[in-house]
Design a protein around this motif. Structure first.
Motif, PDB file in Angstrom:
ATOM      1  N   GLY A 101      32.334 -46.846 -30.195  1.00 24.32           N
ATOM      2  CA  GLY A 101      33.204 -47.821 -30.842  1.00 24.32           C
ATOM      3  C   GLY A 101      34.458 -47.181 -31.415  1.00 24.32           C
ATOM      4  N   ASP A 121      33.450 -46.383 -25.768  1.00 25.05           N
ATOM      5  CA  ASP A 121      32.893 -47.726 -25.949  1.00 25.05           C
ATOM      6  C   ASP A 121      31.553 -47.657 -26.677  1.00 25.05           C
ATOM      7  OD1 ASP A 121      35.086 -48.762 -24.661  1.00 25.05           O
ATOM      8  OD2 ASP A 121      34.075 -48.917 -22.698  1.00 25.05           O
ATOM      9  N   LYS A 147      24.741 -43.824 -34.253  1.00 20.54           N
ATOM     10  CA  LYS A 147      25.000 -45.242 -34.464  1.00 20.54           C
ATOM     11  C   LYS A 147      25.902 -45.711 -33.340  1.00 20.54           C
ATOM     12  CE  LYS A 147      24.754 -45.201 -39.516  1.00 20.54           C
ATOM     13  NZ  LYS A 147      25.521 -45.445 -40.770  1.00 20.54           N
ATOM     14  N   ASP A 148      25.495 -46.798 -32.714  1.00 21.65           N
ATOM     15  CA  ASP A 148      26.341 -47.305 -31.645  1.00 21.65           C
ATOM     16  C   ASP A 148      27.463 -48.149 -32.231  1.00 21.65           C
ATOM     17  OD1 ASP A 148      25.183 -49.681 -32.361  1.00 21.65           O
ATOM     18  OD2 ASP A 148      23.826 -49.755 -30.640  1.00 21.65           O
ATOM     19  N   ALA A 149      28.219 -48.808 -31.387  1.00 23.11           N
ATOM     20  CA  ALA A 149      29.387 -49.567 -31.844  1.00 23.11           C
ATOM     21  C   ALA A 149      29.013 -50.723 -32.753  1.00 23.11           C
ATOM     22  CB  ALA A 149      30.162 -50.085 -30.628  1.00 23.11           C
ATOM     23  N   SER A 150      27.764 -51.222 -32.614  1.00 21.78           N
ATOM     24  CA  SER A 150      27.320 -52.332 -33.474  1.00 21.78           C
ATOM     25  C   SER A 150      26.752 -51.841 -34.792  1.00 21.78           C
ATOM     26  CB  SER A 150      26.269 -53.163 -32.727  1.00 21.78           C
ATOM     27  OG  SER A 150      25.114 -52.367 -32.450  1.00 21.78           O
ATOM     28  N   GLY A 151      26.684 -50.509 -34.979  1.00 17.19           N
ATOM     29  CA  GLY A 151      26.140 -49.961 -36.216  1.00 17.19           C
ATOM     30  C   GLY A 151      24.656 -49.743 -36.170  1.00 17.19           C
ATOM     31  N   GLN A 152      24.035 -50.016 -35.042  1.00 18.70           N
ATOM     32  CA  GLN A 152      22.597 -49.847 -34.916  1.00 18.70           C
ATOM     33  C   GLN A 152      22.253 -48.382 -34.692  1.00 18.70           C
ATOM     34  OE1 GLN A 152      20.853 -52.180 -31.800  1.00 18.70           O
ATOM     35  NE2 GLN A 152      18.778 -51.409 -32.138  1.00 18.70           N
ATOM     36  N   GLN A 155      29.034 -40.890 -36.463  1.00 16.87           N
ATOM     37  CA  GLN A 155      28.456 -41.707 -35.409  1.00 16.87           C
ATOM     38  C   GLN A 155      27.085 -41.190 -34.999  1.00 16.87           C
ATOM     39  OE1 GLN A 155      30.989 -44.091 -36.019  1.00 16.87           O
ATOM     40  NE2 GLN A 155      30.196 -44.639 -33.992  1.00 16.87           N
TER      41      GLN A 155
END
Length: 334
Positions: free
Chosen positions: A255, A252, A300-305, A272
């Motif tokens: 992502g 999760d 990078k997390d699932a939101s791309g941040q 990632q």
């Protein structure tokens, strides 16, 4: 002429007197002979009675001898029958002894028969290797042998088995690392009386390795199950730095939906997070015997941040000498 007549009468008288005297002497002699004959007759009669009595005794003795002869004949027949039985039993015992010797020589199990005096009676060829025995050890006290086993005193264990009349069993290991099931049971003779002990060693190395493998696999399964349900993003790599498992929390966070099991650490999470000095430091740390290592990295997390995280790793060892490395991903600010 008258004088001659008187002289003749005197001679006749003297002759008559002499004859009378001789007659009296003869009578006395005859009387003596009669008395002696009567005494002899009495003795003969007594002897005859004794002979008759002896004859009866001899007849009785003869009857007893006949009876004894019949008894001896019967006893001899019984002895012949018993001798035949003993001969048959001796042949049977010889066959049983031969069967026992062949059985002990061919059975692939360590068997040691010990007497009530704790002296060795018999053993199989396998016992020579496992217990360091030689044929001349028969009759030797069990306490004087030096077995190739990591085990407490066999003498004490044997004596306890004989005294308590109960079996004892334990798992032991030899000096080469093989595992055996050691069993000491009471030895009972045909009268069901305890007359020693029987020691057997059954090789359980294969079963032990299988059980060891099952235990290791069970430990790995438990660890994998704990990681899989963990709330913190976590993954597992083995000693070869191959990913074994990543939990749902990590998927999760990244992502991703695919299961990364079987991929190398270098390929894991490509794109990632940064594969750089931090991960190399982590890999180097995991390759040591340290209990816990920690290294920062970016991802990078699932939101791309883009975010900075810290990887915390510790090692979980297993009984077979292998290990897994559990890596937990935490926010560096936490």
């Amino acid at each position: 002429r008258g004088g001659q007549s008187r002289r003749g009468d005197r001679d006749d008288d003297e002759r008559v007197a002499g004859l009378t005297h001789e007659l009296a002497a003869s009578r006395e002699y005859m009387q003596s002979i009669i008395q002696e004959l009567e005494a002899a007759n009495e003795e003969l009669q007594s002897a005859n009675e004794e002979i008759l009595s002896s004859n009866e005794e001899l007849q009785s003795t003869n009857e007893e001898l006949d009876t004894a002869k019949e008894e001896l004949q019967s006893t001899n027949e019984e002895l012949n029958t018993l001798n035949d039985e003993l001969h048959s039993r001796n042949e049977e015992l010889s066959r049983v002894n031969s069967d026992l010797l062949n059985l002990l020589a061919t059975v692939d199990v360590t068997i040691l028969i010990i007497g009530d005096d704790l002296r060795i009676r018999r053993f199989t060829p396998m016992a020579e290797r496992v217990l360091n025995l030689i044929p001349t050890d028969v009759g030797r006290p069990i306490g004087q042998i030096n077995p190739n086993l990591n085990v407490d005193s066999l003498e004490t264990l044997t004596r306890r088995t004989i005294d308590t009349m109960s079996a004892h069993e334990r798992e032991v290991q030899d000096k080469q690392g093989h595992w055996y099931s050691l069993r000491v049971r009471p030895y009972k003779n045909i009268d069901n009386r305890v007359d020693g002990a029987v020691l057997t060693l059954v090789d359980i190395s294969v079963a032990k390795r299988y059980q060891h493998r099952i235990d290791v696999e069970a430990a790995r399964d438990r660890l994998a199950a704990e990681v899989a349900v963990g709330r913190e993003p976590t993954f597992i790599v083995d000693e070869h730095m191959v990913v074994k498992l990543a939990n749902r929390a990590l998927a999760d966070l990244l992502g991703v939906d695919d299961n990364p099991a079987g991929t190398s650490l270098a390929e894991f999470g490509r794109g990632q997070w940064t594969i750089g000095s931090a991960v190399e430091s982590l890999v180097s740390g995991l390759a040591t015997e340290q209990a816990l290592v920690s290294a920062p990295t970016t991802m990078k997390d699932a939101s791309g941040q883009q975010r900075v995280v810290r990887l915390h790793a510790h090692r979980a060892g297993f009984a077979d000498g292998t290990h897994w490395n559990i890596v937990v991903v935490k926010d560096d600010a936490a």
